[in-house]
Design an enzyme around this catalytic site. Structure first.
Site, PDB file in Angstrom:
ATOM      1  N   GLU A 195       0.801  -1.238   0.000  1.00 33.83           N
ATOM      2  CA  GLU A 195       0.000   0.000   0.000  1.00 33.83           C
ATOM      3  C   GLU A 195       0.831   1.286   0.000  1.00 33.83           C
ATOM      4  OE1 GLU A 195      -2.777  -0.457   3.256  1.00 33.83           O
ATOM      5  OE2 GLU A 195      -3.470  -2.387   2.514  1.00 33.83           O
ATOM      6  N   GLU A 244      -6.288 -10.690  -1.333  1.00 31.51           N
ATOM      7  CA  GLU A 244      -7.057 -10.481  -0.090  1.00 31.51           C
ATOM      8  C   GLU A 244      -8.548 -10.397  -0.414  1.00 31.51           C
ATOM      9  OE1 GLU A 244      -5.551  -7.224   2.284  1.00 31.51           O
ATOM     10  OE2 GLU A 244      -3.472  -7.683   1.821  1.00 31.51           O
TER      11      GLU A 244
HETATM   12  O1  G3I Z   1      -5.508  -9.630  18.856  1.00 30.44           O
HETATM   13  C1  G3I Z   1      -5.943  -8.399  19.458  1.00 30.44           C
HETATM   14  C2  G3I Z   1      -6.739  -8.692  20.713  1.00 30.44           C
HETATM   15  O2  G3I Z   1      -5.900  -9.305  21.644  1.00 30.44           O
HETATM   16  C3  G3I Z   1      -7.306  -7.353  21.233  1.00 30.44           C
HETATM   17  O3  G3I Z   1      -8.127  -7.618  22.333  1.00 30.44           O
HETATM   18  C4  G3I Z   1      -8.134  -6.665  20.161  1.00 30.44           C
HETATM   19  C5  G3I Z   1      -8.666  -5.309  20.638  1.00 30.44           C
HETATM   20  O4  G3I Z   1      -8.586  -4.328  19.656  1.00 30.44           O
HETATM   21  O5  G3I Z   1      -7.307  -6.444  19.028  1.00 30.44           O
HETATM   22  C6  G3I Z   1      -6.799  -7.646  18.460  1.00 30.44           C
HETATM   23  O6  G3I Z   1      -5.992  -7.298  17.396  1.00 30.44           O
HETATM   24  C7  G3I Z   1      -6.640  -6.872  16.216  1.00 30.44           C
HETATM   25  C8  G3I Z   1      -6.159  -7.793  15.088  1.00 30.44           C
HETATM   26  O7  G3I Z   1      -6.695  -7.324  13.868  1.00 30.44           O
HETATM   27  C9  G3I Z   1      -6.592  -9.244  15.281  1.00 30.44           C
HETATM   28  O8  G3I Z   1      -7.982  -9.335  15.227  1.00 30.44           O
HETATM   29  C10 G3I Z   1      -6.230  -5.443  15.919  1.00 30.44           C
HETATM   30  O9  G3I Z   1      -6.801  -4.587  16.901  1.00 30.44           O
HETATM   31  C11 G3I Z   1      -6.730  -5.032  14.552  1.00 30.44           C
HETATM   32  O10 G3I Z   1      -6.203  -3.754  14.228  1.00 30.44           O
HETATM   33  C12 G3I Z   1      -6.232  -6.031  13.527  1.00 30.44           C
HETATM   34  O11 G3I Z   1      -6.789  -5.684  12.278  1.00 30.44           O
HETATM   35  C13 G3I Z   1      -6.154  -6.240  11.139  1.00 30.44           C
HETATM   36  C14 G3I Z   1      -5.804  -5.092  10.189  1.00 30.44           C
HETATM   37  O12 G3I Z   1      -5.305  -5.610   8.968  1.00 30.44           O
HETATM   38  C15 G3I Z   1      -4.726  -4.197  10.764  1.00 30.44           C
HETATM   39  O13 G3I Z   1      -3.533  -4.900  10.928  1.00 30.44           O
HETATM   40  C16 G3I Z   1      -7.121  -7.222  10.483  1.00 30.44           C
HETATM   41  O14 G3I Z   1      -7.282  -8.366  11.323  1.00 30.44           O
HETATM   42  C17 G3I Z   1      -6.563  -7.658   9.131  1.00 30.44           C
HETATM   43  O15 G3I Z   1      -7.531  -8.415   8.457  1.00 30.44           O
HETATM   44  C18 G3I Z   1      -6.243  -6.417   8.295  1.00 30.44           C
HETATM   45  O16 G3I Z   1      -5.662  -6.849   7.093  1.00 30.44           O
HETATM   46  C19 G3I Z   1      -5.315  -5.824   6.149  1.00 30.44           C
HETATM   47  C20 G3I Z   1      -4.075  -6.288   5.403  1.00 30.44           C
HETATM   48  O17 G3I Z   1      -3.054  -6.578   6.310  1.00 30.44           O
HETATM   49  C21 G3I Z   1      -3.627  -5.250   4.380  1.00 30.44           C
HETATM   50  N1  G3I Z   1      -4.712  -4.912   3.461  1.00 30.44           N
HETATM   51  C22 G3I Z   1      -5.962  -4.503   4.103  1.00 30.44           C
HETATM   52  C23 G3I Z   1      -6.426  -5.581   5.086  1.00 30.44           C
HETATM   53  C24 G3I Z   1      -7.754  -5.227   5.705  1.00 30.44           C
HETATM   54  O18 G3I Z   1      -7.658  -4.092   6.478  1.00 30.44           O
END
Ligand code: G3I
Length: 380
Positions: free
Chosen positions: A165, A270
């Protein structure tokens, strides 16, 4: 090895008969013919693994992944904030499990992602006083991160999303800290470091909204620059976070063609198709957030049949497009396994009920899975 159409039909009928005969003794998740087998002569079929998959606690999920997918990508555990939370302190435990799972099941393993402005820990860019580090320090930190992570999995991870990105929808470079501190050499350097760490791993540029004309042209320009500089780039990942009206399929096709013309492996990296309304202009910019509103969560009690039928057709239309370009497309990866664990339920509004993936909240293959499998028969 390509099979002919008659053999494929026979294969599909045999699979269905096998399923019918064995269904008395099998669990529900074992009853559908496999996506990965149906697409084996076309492209690999991937899914993104979360913590429950990596640590093996989601056993039903693990069974489905083994049954239907021959490629896996790390949804979160290899992002820099997770894998190097403080300078020089690496947390490899979850990523190790992810790679071991892929190896044990003979899967194509994708590392996501080395250089991404989002989910990068704050320490990466600043010194002890909190001021931006110098260009030299920034390059050294980037090099150390890439060499350590890619080096650990050398010969085991098949491909890396090296940079994620970095280009805006209008084709300009995103003004990230990497860009601000290093300048536009940072992408070239990232690919060079990754190549240095594992010359045999495939190296990718990955982005969302790849059907936008500006982004398409910007990514083409970027890859041409890298190629002209003799930097190895093997493929382009089109994320494929879709809605019912976005992206326009013909614009998406133009991007597949443009990237294939650069002799790149094209990958859909994705994919998901959301059914929820979007507050504002549709994008996959992960930093967006909005207050929960009931009216923005229309299918909390279930999905009407007509909406589901239109959603299925959209999956079928896109997979037909991918089949049309199967000579150029090497992988199609879904961004998650079941509707229960998709990021779509919580973005940009926490607590909604979405249905973007191929498996439902009870780990059942949705009817569209059989339809996607059937599609391969008409495309031999
Ligand atoms: O695991 C923690 C948990 O312990 C905590 O209680 C909770 C509270 O916020 O957060 C959990 O972590 C979250 C994690 O996902 C696992 O679910 C993070 O907050 C959250 O920010 C994270 O979001 C991920 C996001 O990227 C940011 O990294 C999404 O799962 C993931 O699907 C998303 O993937 C991205 C790709 O990497 C890049 N392209 C876009 C795509 C969608 O946004």
């Amino acid at each position: 090895m390509k099979t002919n159409r008659r053999e494929s039909k026979m294969w599909f009928i045999t699979m269905l008969l096998t399923v019918a005969v064995t269904s008395c003794n099998s669990t529900a998740t074992e009853q559908t013919p496999s996506l990965k087998d149906a697409y084996q002569n076309k492209f690999v079929i991937g899914t993104a693994l979360n913590k429950g998959h990596n640590y093996g606690t989601d056993t039903l999920g693990i069974n489905l992944i083994k049954q239907h997918f021959n490629s896996i990508v790390a949804e979160n555990c290899m992002k820099s904030m997770h894998i190097q939370p403080s300078e020089g302190v690496f947390f490899f435990d979850e990523a190790d499990k992810f790679v071991e799972f892929g190896e044990a099941n003979n899967m194509n393993i994708i590392g996501h992602t080395l250089i991404w402005h989002s989910q990068a820990p704050d320490w990466f860019f600043v010194d002890e006083e909190g001021a931006d580090v110098t260009r030299e320090v920034m390059i050294e930190r980037m090099r150390n991160h890439i060499l350590t992570v890619v080096g650990r999995y050398k010969g085991r991870v098949d491909g890396w999303d090296v940079v994620n990105e970095a280009i805006m929808d209008d084709g300009s470079w995103r003004n990230t800290k990497f860009y601000e501190i290093i300048g536009d050499e940072y992408i070239k350097l990232a690919f060079q470091f990754a190549n240095e760490a594992d010359p045999d791993a495939e190296l990718y540029y990955n982005d969302y909204a790849m059907s936008a004309e500006g982004k398409r042209n910007g990514v083409v320009e970027l890859v041409k620059q890298l190629q002209a500089a003799g930097v190895r780039v093997d493929g382009i990942g089109m994320q494929g976070h879709m809605g019912m009206d976005y992206p326009d399929i013909s614009e998406f096709e133009k991007s597949i063609k443009a990237f294939a013309d650069l002799h790149m492996n094209v990958m859909i990296t994705e994919m998901d198709i959301t059914l929820l309304p979007f507050p504002g202009e549709e994008t996959a910019e992960v930093s967006l957030s909005a207050e929960y509103q009931e009216k923005m969560n229309p299918y909390a009690a279930g999905l009407p049949d007509d909406i589901n039928a239109a959603w299925e057709q959209r999956y079928i239309d896109y997979f037909q497009l991918f089949l049309n370009y199967s000579d150029n497309i090497s992988r199609v990866t879904l961004w998650g396994l079941t509707d229960a664990d998709t990021w779509r339920n919580d973005w940009p509004m926490v607590g909604r009920t979405d249905y973007p993936l191929l498996f439902d909240r009870d780990y059942q293959a949705k009817p569209v899975v059989d339809k996607l499998i059937e599609l391969t028969i008409n495309n031999e």
